[in-house]
Design an enzyme around this catalytic site. Structure first.
Site, mmCIF file in Angstrom:
data_model
loop_
_atom_site.group_PDB
_atom_site.id
_atom_site.type_symbol
_atom_site.label_atom_id
_atom_site.label_comp_id
_atom_site.label_asym_id
_atom_site.label_seq_id
_atom_site.Cartn_x
_atom_site.Cartn_y
_atom_site.Cartn_z
ATOM 1 N N SER A 177 -6.880 6.052 -41.203
ATOM 2 C CA SER A 177 -5.430 6.129 -41.045
ATOM 3 C C SER A 177 -4.791 6.669 -42.314
ATOM 4 O O SER A 177 -4.890 6.080 -43.390
ATOM 5 C CB SER A 177 -4.863 4.742 -40.744
ATOM 6 O OG SER A 177 -3.450 4.802 -40.850
ATOM 7 N N HIS A 216 -6.206 9.208 -37.758
ATOM 8 C CA HIS A 216 -5.175 8.371 -37.136
ATOM 9 C C HIS A 216 -3.854 8.564 -37.884
ATOM 10 O O HIS A 216 -3.801 8.424 -39.106
ATOM 11 C CB HIS A 216 -5.642 6.912 -37.193
ATOM 12 C CG HIS A 216 -4.762 5.943 -36.470
ATOM 13 N ND1 HIS A 216 -4.860 5.720 -35.106
ATOM 14 C CD2 HIS A 216 -3.778 5.121 -36.908
ATOM 15 C CE1 HIS A 216 -3.977 4.798 -34.756
ATOM 16 N NE2 HIS A 216 -3.302 4.416 -35.825
ATOM 17 N N ASP A 238 0.093 7.438 -38.106
ATOM 18 C CA ASP A 238 1.034 6.385 -37.736
ATOM 19 C C ASP A 238 2.475 6.825 -37.931
ATOM 20 O O ASP A 238 2.931 6.980 -39.064
ATOM 21 C CB ASP A 238 0.775 5.150 -38.615
ATOM 22 C CG ASP A 238 -0.528 4.465 -38.266
ATOM 23 O OD1 ASP A 238 -0.686 4.061 -37.106
ATOM 24 O OD2 ASP A 238 -1.391 4.348 -39.157
ATOM 25 N N MET A 267 6.326 5.869 -37.609
ATOM 26 C CA MET A 267 7.197 4.682 -37.521
ATOM 27 C C MET A 267 8.653 5.088 -37.693
ATOM 28 O O MET A 267 8.960 5.916 -38.556
ATOM 29 C CB MET A 267 6.833 3.699 -38.640
ATOM 30 C CG MET A 267 5.379 3.306 -38.655
ATOM 31 S SD MET A 267 5.067 2.147 -40.011
ATOM 32 C CE MET A 267 3.288 1.989 -39.868
ATOM 33 N N HIS A 269 -0.278 7.697 -33.290
ATOM 34 C CA HIS A 269 0.148 6.372 -32.852
ATOM 35 C C HIS A 269 1.650 6.264 -33.064
ATOM 36 O O HIS A 269 2.109 6.140 -34.202
ATOM 37 C CB HIS A 269 -0.631 5.328 -33.683
ATOM 38 C CG HIS A 269 -0.245 3.917 -33.422
ATOM 39 N ND1 HIS A 269 -0.661 2.882 -34.244
ATOM 40 C CD2 HIS A 269 0.494 3.338 -32.440
ATOM 41 C CE1 HIS A 269 -0.192 1.741 -33.779
ATOM 42 N NE2 HIS A 269 0.513 1.986 -32.694
ATOM 43 N N MET A 278 4.948 4.461 -33.167
ATOM 44 C CA MET A 278 5.608 3.151 -33.240
ATOM 45 C C MET A 278 7.098 3.428 -33.295
ATOM 46 O O MET A 278 7.768 3.211 -34.318
ATOM 47 C CB MET A 278 5.109 2.381 -34.476
ATOM 48 C CG MET A 278 3.704 1.832 -34.280
ATOM 49 S SD MET A 278 2.890 1.428 -35.830
ATOM 50 C CE MET A 278 2.203 3.038 -36.210
ATOM 51 N N MET A 324 -3.619 -3.633 -31.137
ATOM 52 C CA MET A 324 -3.143 -3.942 -32.489
ATOM 53 C C MET A 324 -3.729 -5.280 -32.944
ATOM 54 O O MET A 324 -3.519 -6.306 -32.300
ATOM 55 C CB MET A 324 -1.611 -4.008 -32.526
ATOM 56 C CG MET A 324 -0.891 -2.686 -32.309
ATOM 57 S SD MET A 324 -1.438 -1.342 -33.373
ATOM 58 C CE MET A 324 -1.170 -2.035 -34.997
ATOM 59 N N GLY A 339 3.434 -1.878 -38.389
ATOM 60 C CA GLY A 339 4.490 -1.577 -39.353
ATOM 61 C C GLY A 339 3.979 -1.321 -40.762
ATOM 62 O O GLY A 339 4.593 -0.589 -41.520
ATOM 63 N N GLY A 381 0.321 -1.012 -43.481
ATOM 64 C CA GLY A 381 -1.113 -1.015 -43.728
ATOM 65 C C GLY A 381 -1.481 -2.217 -44.581
ATOM 66 O O GLY A 381 -0.609 -2.924 -45.106
ATOM 67 N N ASP A 427 -6.837 -1.512 -34.262
ATOM 68 C CA ASP A 427 -5.959 -0.980 -35.311
ATOM 69 C C ASP A 427 -5.345 -2.102 -36.141
ATOM 70 O O ASP A 427 -4.483 -2.835 -35.659
ATOM 71 C CB ASP A 427 -4.864 -0.133 -34.646
ATOM 72 C CG ASP A 427 -4.037 0.631 -35.659
ATOM 73 O OD1 ASP A 427 -4.372 0.606 -36.863
ATOM 74 O OD2 ASP A 427 -3.052 1.265 -35.244
ATOM 75 N N GLY A 428 -5.816 -2.203 -37.389
ATOM 76 C CA GLY A 428 -5.230 -3.146 -38.329
ATOM 77 C C GLY A 428 -6.237 -4.106 -38.920
ATOM 78 O O GLY A 428 -6.934 -4.822 -38.199
ATOM 79 N N GLY A 434 -7.333 2.074 -42.505
ATOM 80 C CA GLY A 434 -6.418 2.637 -43.497
ATOM 81 C C GLY A 434 -6.779 2.175 -44.889
ATOM 82 O O GLY A 434 -7.437 2.876 -45.664
HETATM 83 C C1 DX5 Z 1 -0.183 -0.420 -38.701
HETATM 84 C C2 DX5 Z 1 -0.784 0.889 -38.329
HETATM 85 C C3 DX5 Z 1 -2.201 1.018 -38.709
HETATM 86 C C4 DX5 Z 1 -2.460 0.943 -40.191
HETATM 87 C C5 DX5 Z 1 -3.740 0.224 -40.351
HETATM 88 O O1 DX5 Z 1 1.061 -0.522 -38.137
HETATM 89 O O2 DX5 Z 1 -0.719 1.092 -36.931
HETATM 90 O O3 DX5 Z 1 -2.794 2.186 -38.174
HETATM 91 O O4 DX5 Z 1 -2.535 2.202 -40.825
HETATM 92 O O5 DX5 Z 1 -3.907 -0.026 -41.680
HETATM 93 P P1 DX5 Z 1 -5.010 -0.986 -42.264
HETATM 94 O O6 DX5 Z 1 -6.339 -0.447 -41.829
HETATM 95 O O7 DX5 Z 1 -4.777 -0.890 -43.732
HETATM 96 O O8 DX5 Z 1 -4.750 -2.370 -41.710
HETATM 97 ZN ZN ZN Z 2 -1.942 2.819 -36.115
#
Ligand code: DX5
Ligand code: ZN
Length: 215
Positions: free
Chosen positions: A8, A33, A35, A37, A66, A68, A137, A142, A144, A175-176, A197
């Site tokens: 990510s 990936h 993200d 937002m 992705h 959001m 999720m 929101g 990382g 994811d997460g 990420g």
């Molecule tokens: C969070 C994102 C994730 C994020 C994951 O809202 O959707 O894709 O980048 O990050 P890590 O792997 O650091 O939890």
């Molecule tokens: Zn994501």
């Protein structure tokens, strides 16, 4: 199917995105990936169309976008034109999810649906056979670098069952909070795609982290 890793970009150095994309491009990870937002659906703002458009020429890897954001249905062709190959929308932001999924596919992309930690897997039952990916999720979206929510394991098991029941071929993406400490168990439970990420871009050697997560 062997699992795959989707680094990510959210945790990359935004002042040097080119190097981050090159690193992923040379790694075994087949997906990137991305993200997006909006500060409304989630309490943070990341990046959007111009950034995706700018990095698209740097790699042929699959852009796993992705969203959001609220009203994701208004931006389907825009993300396709920016270079998305797979577009995931949140079920919680999509009162007309069936129509949105069809529109994503009609635009020539794979369709994904993301669900928040509080949303039961059963909410996907009526669309599961139509989609290419479920983004489960395993943190509240929101940010990382958050802690993995262990309840996700039961949700993977439930999703594997529901996938059988509905005849769906949707990939299960986690994811997460994914890292070397839980990757193996997630894949063993049924995960097909691991988003990573912080565990990649926060590692001293991001390329080695991807290799380790891919093994
Ligand atoms: C969070 C994102 C994730 C994020 C994951 O809202 O959707 O894709 O980048 O990050 P890590 O792997 O650091 O939890
Ligand atoms: Zn994501």
């Amino acid at each position: 199917m062997p699992h795959l890793v989707a680094p990510s970009l959210l945790s990359a150095d935004f002042a040097d995105l080119k190097s981050a994309v090159h690193m992923v491009d040379e790694s075994p990870a087949p997906w990137l990936h991305l993200d997006v937002m909006d500060g409304v659906f989630v309490p943070n703002i990341s990046f959007g169309l111009p950034v995706i458009r700018a990095i698209r020429p740097l790699t042929k890897k699959v852009f796993d976008v992705h969203l959001m954001i609220v009203r994701p249905e208004n931006y389907i062709t825009a993300f396709r034109d920016a270079g998305a190959n797979l577009l995931s929308v949140h079920i919680e932001a999509s009162p007309h999810l069936h129509r949105t999924v069809q529109a994503i596919k009609a635009a020539g992309m794979k369709a994904g649906v993301a669900i928040n930690p509080h949303t039961p897997v059963s909410a996907l039952e009526e669309v599961l056979a139509d989609i290419d990916l479920v983004c489960l999720m395993s943190v509240n979206p929101g940010f990382g670098g958050q802690q993995f929510i262990p309840r996700t394991y039961q949700k993977i098991e439930a999703l594997v069952e529901l996938r059988k029941k509905t005849g769906s071929k949707a990939l299960i993406e986690i994811d997460g909070g994914v890292g070397t400490g839980n990757a193996r168990q997630l894949v063993h439970t049924g995960a097909d795609v691991l988003v990573a990420g912080n565990s990649v871009f926060g590692a001293p050697d991001p390329a080695a982290a991807i290799r380790e997560l891919s093994a």
